[in-house]
Design an enzyme around this catalytic site. Structure first.
Site, PDB file in Angstrom:
ATOM      1  N   ASP A 231       9.566   0.922   5.030  1.00 58.46           N
ATOM      2  CA  ASP A 231      10.610   0.272   5.831  1.00 58.46           C
ATOM      3  C   ASP A 231      11.506   1.296   6.520  1.00 58.46           C
ATOM      4  O   ASP A 231      11.829   1.165   7.703  1.00 58.46           O
ATOM      5  CB  ASP A 231      11.459  -0.652   4.954  1.00 58.46           C
ATOM      6  CG  ASP A 231      10.609  -1.671   4.227  1.00 58.46           C
ATOM      7  OD1 ASP A 231       9.457  -1.882   4.644  1.00 58.46           O
ATOM      8  OD2 ASP A 231      11.093  -2.253   3.241  1.00 58.46           O
TER       9      ASP A 231
ATOM     10  N   THR B 146       0.829  -1.207   0.000  1.00 59.27           N
ATOM     11  CA  THR B 146       0.000   0.000   0.000  1.00 59.27           C
ATOM     12  C   THR B 146       0.864   1.257   0.000  1.00 59.27           C
ATOM     13  O   THR B 146       0.399   2.324  -0.408  1.00 59.27           O
ATOM     14  CB  THR B 146      -0.922   0.024   1.243  1.00 59.27           C
ATOM     15  OG1 THR B 146      -0.130  -0.352   2.378  1.00 59.27           O
ATOM     16  CG2 THR B 146      -2.075  -0.931   1.099  1.00 59.27           C
TER      17      THR B 146
ATOM     18  N   SER C  28      31.925  -5.136   8.196  1.00 53.97           N
ATOM     19  CA  SER C  28      30.760  -5.893   8.663  1.00 53.97           C
ATOM     20  C   SER C  28      31.249  -7.061   9.499  1.00 53.97           C
ATOM     21  O   SER C  28      31.974  -7.928   8.994  1.00 53.97           O
ATOM     22  CB  SER C  28      29.952  -6.423   7.465  1.00 53.97           C
ATOM     23  OG  SER C  28      29.141  -7.506   7.888  1.00 53.97           O
TER      24      SER C  28
HETATM   25  C1  GLA Z   1       8.942  -4.115   0.814  1.00 51.12           C
HETATM   26  C2  GLA Z   1       9.168  -2.663   0.430  1.00 51.12           C
HETATM   27  C3  GLA Z   1       8.155  -1.737   1.118  1.00 51.12           C
HETATM   28  C4  GLA Z   1       6.724  -2.241   0.921  1.00 51.12           C
HETATM   29  C5  GLA Z   1       6.622  -3.735   1.217  1.00 51.12           C
HETATM   30  C6  GLA Z   1       5.276  -4.300   0.866  1.00 51.12           C
HETATM   31  O1  GLA Z   1       9.211  -4.285   2.171  1.00 51.12           O
HETATM   32  O2  GLA Z   1      10.474  -2.263   0.778  1.00 51.12           O
HETATM   33  O3  GLA Z   1       8.323  -0.424   0.643  1.00 51.12           O
HETATM   34  O4  GLA Z   1       6.268  -1.944  -0.380  1.00 51.12           O
HETATM   35  O5  GLA Z   1       7.612  -4.493   0.521  1.00 51.12           O
HETATM   36  O6  GLA Z   1       4.310  -3.797   1.705  1.00 51.12           O
END
Ligand code: GLA
Length: 382
Positions: free
Chosen positions: A173, A38, A70
């Site tokens: 995210d 979304t 890392s």
């Molecule tokens: C990945 C993307 C997000 C979002 C999700 C689905 O995590 O990085 O931006 O679109 O998929 O909800």
């Protein structure tokens, strides 16, 4: 994150660079409670930050270069200003891209040594890359005294992902990794960028949230993600709206589209947005248990309309429900990764065992799991 992670990056920094870091910063992975695919449709999402995070010790360098170690990969990469070219490959691109995005926005970023460690599972749909971007951004902003407000930080981290690494993702995210607060989910409007911290007290409701990684290799995820995104944009164009967020009459919209696949994609996005609004409402009034049917409906919509689930994920969700979970869904971009299951407190191990047994019978990879604990977003940790 544990103090052990902080100690480990500080010790390794000292070994590698012979002095103490100026500071240590951390940024979390996330699970999305509800609102999948979304975000790039200008819609609503409701993730929460995990306790699992990327921890970065950082200090300045005299030259205009960046050295990144890392501890997970036992590798060090070094790059200079001349290497800051979009399309760079390798894990260090997530760090270089943050330097690039900051500089491109007019911030001056001096050379730095970074030592990082992560306990966010990689390739599991838990945003390990956003955690890396947001932790790097926090560290570089801290080192260079950059005054950048949190939403803007998330947007710059997303620029790294979209325009440097080249993944056409939405803002969810990075927003989760930057803006979330402990004991809350983040209700985020991806058009207006307004945020609301919605209380998520699972314990008080006698519940816990199982996060189970199906360990499904998801080879198709990049191409399929881009295809879904394009299909949503094409549908919005055909419907004459800026984004699918603007579809207010679903039946009328479906009646105007000839393509059956496109109709299904639209139905997912429109109904999923409505579910996020309902989920925010039930959490606002503390009725956490009422999330359960919304999780189930979200999963069915991802499976049947958006077609982003895979057999391992569907089996995990089905088995969780059969084993007593109140509701369950895949979380993240799809084609593998994790499921979340809302279960009565104390039941998570039993539900996880039932899924592990079902996976063994089906000859799938053994899953792994943990409890999702709503935690805080990116911040300095020492
Ligand atoms: C990945 C993307 C997000 C979002 C999700 C689905 O995590 O990085 O931006 O679109 O998929 O909800």
């Amino acid at each position: 994150m544990s103090t052990a992670d902080v100690d480990a990056v500080v010790r390794a920094f000292h070994t590698a660079h012979g002095d103490e870091p100026v500071g240590v910063w951390a940024a979390p992975g996330r699970v999305n409670l509800i609102g999948e695919h979304t975000d790039y449709n200008d819609g609503f999402v409701m993730p929460f930050a995990l306790a699992q995070r990327v921890t970065v010790a950082a200090g300045p360098r005299a030259d205009d270069r960046w050295s990144v170690t890392s501890l997970n990969l036992e590798a060090t990469e070094t790059f200079g200003r001349e290497d800051l070219q979009p399309g760079m490959s390798g894990w260090q691109a997530y760090v270089a891209g943050v330097v690039w995005a900051l500089e491109d926005a007019g911030h001056r970023v001096g050379g730095a040594n970074l030592v990082l460690s992560s306990d966010v599972p990689v390739g599991a749909g838990l945003s390990s890359s956003a955690a890396l971007e947001c932790a790097t951004l926090a560290a570089l902003a801290g080192l260079n005294d950059l005054d950048i407000e949190p939403l803007r930080r998330a947007q710059l981290a997303r620029r790294c992902e979209n325009d440097f690494v080249g993944a056409p993702t939405g803002l969810m995210d990075q927003a989760a990794s930057t803006l979330c607060e402990a004991d809350h989910a983040l209700f985020f409007d991806c058009r207006s960028f307004t945020t609301e911290q919605v209380p998520l007290d699972l314990g008080a409701a006698g519940l816990e949230l199982l996060v189970l990684d199906t360990h499904t290799p998801h080879a198709l995820v990049d191409s399929e993600y881009a295809t879904r995104r394009r299909s949503c944009e094409d549908a919005a164009a055909l419907l004459g709206v800026p984004a699918l967020r603007d579809v207010t009459d679903l039946e009328a919209a479906l009646g105007r589209l000839d393509d059956e696949v496109m109709r299904r994609r639209v139905r997912h996005v429109v109904t999923e947005n409505a579910r996020v609004l309902q989920a925010a409402e039930v959490l606002r009034s503390g009725r956490v248990t009422e999330l359960a049917p919304l999780l189930d409906a979200s999963h069915a919509s991802m499976r049947d309309d958006f077609e982003i689930t895979v057999p391992t994920v569907d089996l995990a969700v089905r088995t969780a429900r059969d084993a007593g979970a109140l509701g369950a869904r895949m979380t993240g971009g799809g084609f593998g990764g994790c499921i979340i299951a809302l279960v009565p407190a104390g039941d998570a191990p039993r539900v996880a065992d039932a899924i592990a047994e079902a996976f063994a019978r089906a000859d799938y990879n053994a899953p792994s799991s943990f409890l999702g604990v709503p935690s805080s977003g990116a911040r300095p940790v020492s």
